[in-house]
Design a protein around this motif. Structure first.
Motif, PDB file in Angstrom:
ATOM      1  N   LEU A   1      -9.287   6.505   7.499  1.00  0.00           N
ATOM      2  CA  LEU A   1      -9.755   5.155   7.813  1.00  0.00           C
ATOM      3  C   LEU A   1     -10.119   4.974   9.274  1.00  0.00           C
ATOM      4  CD1 LEU A   1      -7.118   3.129   5.757  1.00  0.00           C
ATOM      5  CD2 LEU A   1      -9.468   3.661   5.098  1.00  0.00           C
TER       6      LEU A   1
ATOM      7  N   THR B   1      -0.649   1.898   5.836  1.00  0.00           N
ATOM      8  CA  THR B   1       0.721   2.098   5.374  1.00  0.00           C
ATOM      9  C   THR B   1       1.692   1.580   6.434  1.00  0.00           C
ATOM     10  OG1 THR B   1       0.756   4.339   6.315  1.00  0.00           O
ATOM     11  CG2 THR B   1       0.075   4.109   3.996  1.00  0.00           C
TER      12      THR B   1
ATOM     13  N   GLY C   1      -5.870   0.107   3.091  1.00  0.00           N
ATOM     14  CA  GLY C   1      -5.210   1.405   3.039  1.00  0.00           C
ATOM     15  C   GLY C   1      -4.149   1.631   4.089  1.00  0.00           C
TER      16      GLY C   1
ATOM     17  N   ASN D   1       0.823  -1.209   0.000  1.00  0.00           N
ATOM     18  CA  ASN D   1       0.000   0.000   0.000  1.00  0.00           C
ATOM     19  C   ASN D   1       0.858   1.261   0.000  1.00  0.00           C
ATOM     20  OD1 ASN D   1      -2.309  -1.563   0.105  1.00  0.00           O
ATOM     21  ND2 ASN D   1      -2.522  -1.416   2.319  1.00  0.00           N
TER      22      ASN D   1
ATOM     23  N   LEU E   1      -7.867   1.258  10.724  1.00  0.00           N
ATOM     24  CA  LEU E   1      -6.852   1.164   9.671  1.00  0.00           C
ATOM     25  C   LEU E   1      -7.012  -0.132   8.858  1.00  0.00           C
ATOM     26  CD1 LEU E   1      -3.766   2.516  11.619  1.00  0.00           C
ATOM     27  CD2 LEU E   1      -4.827   3.597   9.649  1.00  0.00           C
TER      28      LEU E   1
ATOM     29  N   ASN F   1     -13.692   4.270   1.482  1.00  0.00           N
ATOM     30  CA  ASN F   1     -12.805   3.877   2.585  1.00  0.00           C
ATOM     31  C   ASN F   1     -12.853   2.382   2.889  1.00  0.00           C
ATOM     32  OD1 ASN F   1     -15.306   3.613   3.723  1.00  0.00           O
ATOM     33  ND2 ASN F   1     -14.861   4.845   5.552  1.00  0.00           N
TER      34      ASN F   1
ATOM     35  N   PRO G   1      -4.009   8.310   5.977  1.00  0.00           N
ATOM     36  CA  PRO G   1      -4.760   7.058   6.175  1.00  0.00           C
ATOM     37  C   PRO G   1      -5.367   6.933   7.561  1.00  0.00           C
ATOM     38  CG  PRO G   1      -2.397   6.627   6.076  1.00  0.00           C
ATOM     39  CD  PRO G   1      -2.597   8.040   5.640  1.00  0.00           C
TER      40      PRO G   1
ATOM     41  N   ILE H   1      -6.589   8.454  -0.776  1.00  0.00           N
ATOM     42  CA  ILE H   1      -5.412   8.880  -0.015  1.00  0.00           C
ATOM     43  C   ILE H   1      -4.377   9.507  -0.941  1.00  0.00           C
ATOM     44  CG2 ILE H   1      -3.535   8.088   1.474  1.00  0.00           C
ATOM     45  CD1 ILE H   1      -5.385   5.899   2.497  1.00  0.00           C
TER      46      ILE H   1
ATOM     47  N   VAL I   1      -9.781   3.260  -1.876  1.00  0.00           N
ATOM     48  CA  VAL I   1      -9.037   3.746  -0.708  1.00  0.00           C
ATOM     49  C   VAL I   1      -7.728   4.382  -1.138  1.00  0.00           C
ATOM     50  CG1 VAL I   1      -7.776   2.992   1.334  1.00  0.00           C
ATOM     51  CG2 VAL I   1     -10.067   2.149   0.941  1.00  0.00           C
ATOM     52  N   LYS I   2      -7.012   3.713  -2.004  1.00  0.00           N
ATOM     53  CA  LYS I   2      -5.716   4.217  -2.453  1.00  0.00           C
ATOM     54  C   LYS I   2      -5.873   5.495  -3.278  1.00  0.00           C
ATOM     55  CE  LYS I   2      -3.691  -0.388  -2.390  1.00  0.00           C
ATOM     56  NZ  LYS I   2      -4.760  -0.877  -1.512  1.00  0.00           N
TER      57      LYS I   2
END
Length: 305
Positions: A245, A255, A253, A79, A249, A159, A241, A169, A165-166
């Motif tokens: 989110l 990280t 998404g 991600n 988390l 989300n 994120p 963000i 999601v990516k």
């Protein structure tokens, strides 16, 4: 007499050096407390099991074994790179194009536009994440879903789904950093001697040829700097994120920084969080070394040519 003067001179030299060290000492003291010590302690902690309250328990490489057998950890690495590429590559291209526009003599109110372009960078990152959270709302009345409804597309779970999601963000990252990189490119363009463009005009070069043969080659060090800083920044992605989110988390998404934060402050597993931080540190060092290698190779080729 000469010996006395010499010893006096050495004393004054030592006093001058001592004064200089005293003036710069606050930086090194603060760096040692808030920078060097946490890094060393994190490396030490990666070999222990600790919840932040009870006594530490040495467990060797079990923390590393745990994260390397955790599919969420590899999802966080994937991600991080995907969001970094999606948010960084378009951002650098857009920043370069906007810098060309702001550097044009034909544009009016250039200082105003430069200020407006730079504003997202100085905006609170939490505020940015909250506003974009409203834009990428899952409900049909969310701005993004409302816009998509004009094309007969149903609402998207921004989300929750893998790619949305990516995209959400990465859009935050793009919006926040494009102005900063624009100013960097603009400063590089303004440092190029005007005589080069005047000579190119005399030789009959078009605007496109001037950009391709003068501007872009002269901006090569600036471009390498922007790519380097953007890469490091994308690897440290955390606030976007987390706000978008929530503390959960989701795996779609999360990280690397968010992963180690969750392990430390949600699960109270500081050992595995430190192990993840060490892996992230090694990844950053590797990418930095690759960047320096490429930069040195480009510099050598330029000298040879």
């Amino acid at each position: 007499m000469a010996t006395t003067k010499k010893s006096k001179g050495l004393t004054e030299k030592k006093r001058t050096a001592l004064s200089a060290y005293l003036f710069i000492s606050p930086f090194f003291i603060l760096f040692a407390i808030f920078g060097l010590f946490p890094m060393i302690f994190s490396f030490y902690l990666s070999f222990f099991r600790w919840d932040g309250l009870n006594a530490m328990e040495f467990n060797g490489f079990k923390n590393f074994s745990f994260i390397f057998n955790d599919p969420v950890f590899f999802s966080s690495i994937k991600n991080t790179f995907l969001i970094g590429i999606m948010g960084t590559v378009p951002q650098i291209v857009a920043a370069l194009l906007i810098a060309f526009a702001l550097n044009s003599a034909l544009l009016r109110f250039r200082n105003t536009f430069r200020t407006l372009v730079f504003l997202p960078y100085i905006t609170s990152i939490v505020s940015v994440a909250i506003i974009f959270g409203l834009i990428f709302n899952n409900q049909p009345f969310g701005f993004a879903n409302y816009f998509l409804s004009f094309f007969d597309l149903g609402p998207i779970r921004w989300n929750a789904d893998y790619w949305p999601v990516k995209i959400a963000i990465a859009t935050m990252v793009f919006w926040r950093w494009v102005g900063y990189n624009t100013i960097i490119f603009l400063a590089g363009m303004q440092s190029i001697p005007r005589e080069l463009y005047e000579a190119a005009k005399i030789d009959g070069a078009t605007v496109g040829q001037q950009i391709r043969l003068i501007t872009l080659p002269m901006l090569k060090p600036i471009t390498m700097f922007v790519v380097f800083t953007a890469t490091i920044g994308s690897l440290q992605l955390f606030t976007e994120p987390l706000i978008f989110l929530g503390r959960g988390l989701r795996e779609e998404g999360i990280t690397m920084v968010a992963y180690l934060w969750r392990d430390a402050f949600v699960y109270n597993s500081f050992g595995t969080a430190s192990a993840a931080a060490i892996v992230l540190f090694l990844i950053i060092i590797t990418l930095t070394a690759i960047n320096l290698l490429i930069t040195n190779q480009l510099g050598r080729s330029k000298k040879v040519s």
